[in-house]
Design a protein around this motif. Structure first.
Motif, short mmCIF file in Angstrom:
data_model
loop_
_atom_site.label_atom_id
_atom_site.label_comp_id
_atom_site.label_asym_id
_atom_site.label_seq_id
_atom_site.Cartn_x
_atom_site.Cartn_y
_atom_site.Cartn_z
N ARG A 116 -21.44 -15.57 -20.41
CA ARG A 116 -22.03 -15.48 -21.75
C ARG A 116 -23.56 -15.51 -21.66
O ARG A 116 -24.25 -14.69 -22.29
N GLN A 117 -24.08 -16.43 -20.88
CA GLN A 117 -25.52 -16.52 -20.71
C GLN A 117 -26.07 -15.28 -20.00
O GLN A 117 -27.14 -14.77 -20.35
N ARG A 158 -17.10 -18.68 -17.50
CA ARG A 158 -17.20 -18.11 -18.84
C ARG A 158 -18.58 -18.39 -19.45
O ARG A 158 -19.19 -17.52 -20.06
N GLN A 159 -19.04 -19.62 -19.26
CA GLN A 159 -20.35 -20.00 -19.79
C GLN A 159 -21.47 -19.18 -19.12
O GLN A 159 -22.36 -18.68 -19.80
N ARG A 162 -25.02 -12.21 -20.05
CA ARG A 162 -25.13 -11.05 -20.95
C ARG A 162 -26.44 -11.08 -21.72
O ARG A 162 -27.11 -10.06 -21.86
#
Length: 146
Positions: A18-19, A14-15, A21
Motif C-alpha cells: 500500500r505504501q 500488504r502494508q 503504490r
C-alpha cells in the motif's frame, strides 16, 4: 506459531505494498533531474543503513530494537507526503532504504515481491541518473549495501 508468523508477514507485506503504490506515484510525479537526485539519496541512505547493527531498523529509536520491523518506513512514508519538496524527497529515500533492508533476504515469500519492486525502482532511478551500471553494480556488491 508458524501460522501467526505468516499472518504477521502477510499483513506487513500488504502494508508495504500500500505504501509502495503511493511512493511510486510520488516518484513518477518528480521531474527527471529530481529523480536522479533521489537515486543518489536513496543509495546513500541504503549505505548508511547497512552500517547499522540492524539495517532494517534504520530510522527507529534504539529502545525499539527488538521489534519485527521498525518505524523507518512509516517515518519515510509520512515525510514523503510533505508539502516541502526536500522533506518529501528525503522521506522517499528513507522509505526505499528501509524497505530494501527489511525485505532483503526475507524468508517470507509474501515479502519477496516487495523486494523485487524496490529493486526495480532503484534500478530505474539509477538509469535516470546516468551513472554507469558498473559503478552501481560494484557498489551493490560492496559492503555498503550488504
Amino acid at each position: 506459531m508458524q501460522i501467526v508468523t505468516r499472518l504477521i508477514a502477510m499483513n506487513r507485506a500488504r502494508q508495504l505494498q500500500r505504501q509502495f503504490r503511493q511512493i511510486e506515484r510520488n516518484i513518477s510525479a518528480l521531474p527527471a533531474r529530481t529523480r536522479a537526485r533521489l537515486g543518489v539519496m536513496a543509495l546513500r541512505e541504503i549505505g548508511q543503513a547497512s552500517r547499522c547493527e540492524f539495517p532494517h531498523l534504520y530510522g527507529t529509536a534504539p529502545e525499539q530494537r527488538y521489534v519485527p520491523w521498525g518505524q523507518g518506513t512509516e517515518i519515510g512514508f509520512n515525510r514523503a507526503q510533505s508539502d516541502n519538496p526536500e522533506v518529501a524527497l528525503r522521506g522517499i529515500a528513507l522509505w526505499l532504504a528501509v524497505a530494501y533492508h527489511e525485505t532483503k533476504d526475507s524468508p517470507h515469500t509474501s515479502l519477496q515481491p516487495q523486494h523485487r519492486q524496490v529493486l526495480r525502482v532503484l534500478r530505474e532511478l539509477r538509469d535516470i541518473s546516468g551513472e554507469p551500471a558498473d559503478s552501481t553494480a560494484q557498489w551493490m556488491r560492496s559492503g555498503a549495501a550488504a
